[in-house]
Design an enzyme around this catalytic site. Structure first.
Site, short mmCIF file in Angstrom:
data_model
loop_
_atom_site.label_atom_id
_atom_site.label_comp_id
_atom_site.label_asym_id
_atom_site.label_seq_id
_atom_site.Cartn_x
_atom_site.Cartn_y
_atom_site.Cartn_z
CB CYS A 14 -1.30 0.10 1.34
SG CYS A 14 -2.28 1.48 1.18
CB CYS A 20 -3.53 4.41 5.52
SG CYS A 20 -4.67 3.86 6.52
CB CYS A 95 -8.29 1.13 1.86
SG CYS A 95 -8.06 -0.10 3.26
CD GLN A 219 -16.69 -11.43 14.16
OE1 GLN A 219 -15.36 -10.90 13.94
NE2 GLN A 219 -16.34 -11.64 15.30
CG ASP A 317 -17.61 -12.98 20.39
OD1 ASP A 317 -16.00 -12.30 20.74
OD2 ASP A 317 -17.45 -12.29 19.13
CB CYS A 344 -11.12 -9.76 18.74
SG CYS A 344 -11.40 -8.23 20.11
#
Length: 390
Positions: A14, A20, A95, A219, A317, A344
């Site tokens: 990128c 970014c 992106c 998600q 979760d 996560c």
């Protein structure tokens, strides 16, 4: 799952990587997997063997939720990302992580914002109308939601604007005007006004259907979400009659998938809007073996334990910050045979697993799943089982 090595080996660097900040790993995908595997082993192998991370078939254009900010440049509107450190917008034309369908919509929006003279909001001056846009794509159905977030209720020529947008992007299913007077960037206000369609979209995932509203937690990587949820269901050992407590249940995705497999499910969520969506989703899937409680999970689990209600499995979760000692103690009080923890953030997972170990739960499976290529994020499914007293 097929292993598409050609897609994984094609390395696209990128040009905006340093400016970014959305990606943190500037290396070929195979090297990213090695980096994540090494970190997972380093931090979690003291609990049990860490399985090989499940890779993506293609690590590009996977995000089905895209938030975009805008600014004026040379008399036209350009798109980009918000830099929290400088409170400024860094222009980005494309992106590599975002769904290509979202990119097509953003290109159309920029032209329309310029032609309709809709001015982007300026964080420095507080002037301007458009705060940001949110695009959500239901991969299973192809439905597309566009959310136009403004600082006030007035949206000039909104009917003509929506008409022009639909002409440019006919695949759009619904357009929503969200009003957010708060100066906090990239957030949604409480008021949503559908300008076209119902204001929601429907997705199909793991044999179930789900309604997605602008603020729903869902998600962002559809292909890997299927892998993640299949891993959860297998780890939990879901069969007909399995009693499941789904904590931090959100809009009910994991719990509904378990109920579809025949489990008896109770979902707990503190967000009223999410619980409302979860109840709608249960009806959408014609399930009568799942119910939802809007409450603080730790408190309600303490009450369930006191009342003597039993569960075979607790699925949790939590957000990136992980769980709390109060919540984990409440899980232990319910005394399930299994706990399936979906994390996560590996740092908070390591901390919480230490608490579970003290309370008599041992890790039997640690399965990393790469949900966020080019970032340092590591999604992990952990199966904990109650240690039998000798």
């Amino acid at each position: 799952m097929k292993d598409n090595n050609n897609n994984r080996k094609q390395y696209r660097r990128c040009p905006r990587f340093k400016r970014c900040g959305g990606c943190q790993l500037d290396m070929p995908y195979e090297k990213q997997l090695e980096w994540k595997q090494d970190k997972a082993v380093r931090m979690l192998s003291g609990f049990c063997k860490v399985q090989k991370i499940v890779a993506m078939d293609s690590p590009y254009n996977y995000r089905n939720k895209v938030q975009t900010v805008y600014k004026l440049s040379g008399g036209r509107v350009v798109s980009g990302i918000f830099q929290s450190s400088s409170r400024s917008v860094t222009p980005i034309d494309e992106c590599f992580l975002e769904d290509k369908r979202a990119h097509e919509v953003i290109c159309a929006l920029k032209k329309l914002f310029t032609s309709f003279r809709i001015s982007p909001y300026d964080e420095h001056t507080g002037k301007g109308l458009l705060r940001h846009t949110l695009i959500r794509i239901a991969d299973g159905t192809g439905e597309i939601m566009v959310v136009l977030v403004t600082k006030g209720p007035i949206f000039p020529s909104k009917r003509n604007f929506v008409k022009a947008l639909l002409k440019a992007c006919p695949r759009i299913t619904t357009v929503v005007h969200n009003i957010n007077p708060d100066r906090m960037p990239l957030t949604l206000g409480e008021r949503n006004i559908p300008l076209y369609g119902s204001g929601k979209i429907t997705d199909e995932l793991c044999g179930c259907r789900f309604i997605i509203s602008p603020a729903s937690f869902y998600q962002v990587n559809p292909a890997q979400t299927r892998v993640l949820y299949d891993t959860v269901v297998t780890a939990a050992g879901i069969t007909r009659g399995t009693r499941v407590l789904d904590a931090y249940c959100g809009v009910g995705t994991i719990g509904i998938i378990c109920a579809k497999q025949g489990a008896s499910v109770v979902g707990i969520e503190s967000n009223k809007s999410a619980v409302k969506d979860a109840e709608i989703n249960a009806k959408l899937n014609k399930l009568d073996n799942i119910r939802f409680i809007c409450a603080d999970a730790a408190q309600i689990m303490g009450e369930l334990a006191f009342s003597g209600e039993k569960f075979d499995v607790v699925i949790m979760d939590p957000p990136r910050a992980g769980s709390t000692q109060e919540f984990i103690s409440a899980v232990a009080a319910v005394s399930p045979e299994k706990v399936v923890y979906v994390s996560c953030k590996i740092e908070s997972l390591e901390r919480d697993m230490k608490l579970f170990r003290k309370l008599g739960y041992k890790a039997q499976l640690i399965q990393p799943v790469d949900m966020f290529a080019h970032t340092t994020g590591i999604e992990t499914v952990v199966l904990l089982e109650k240690v039998k007293e000798s």
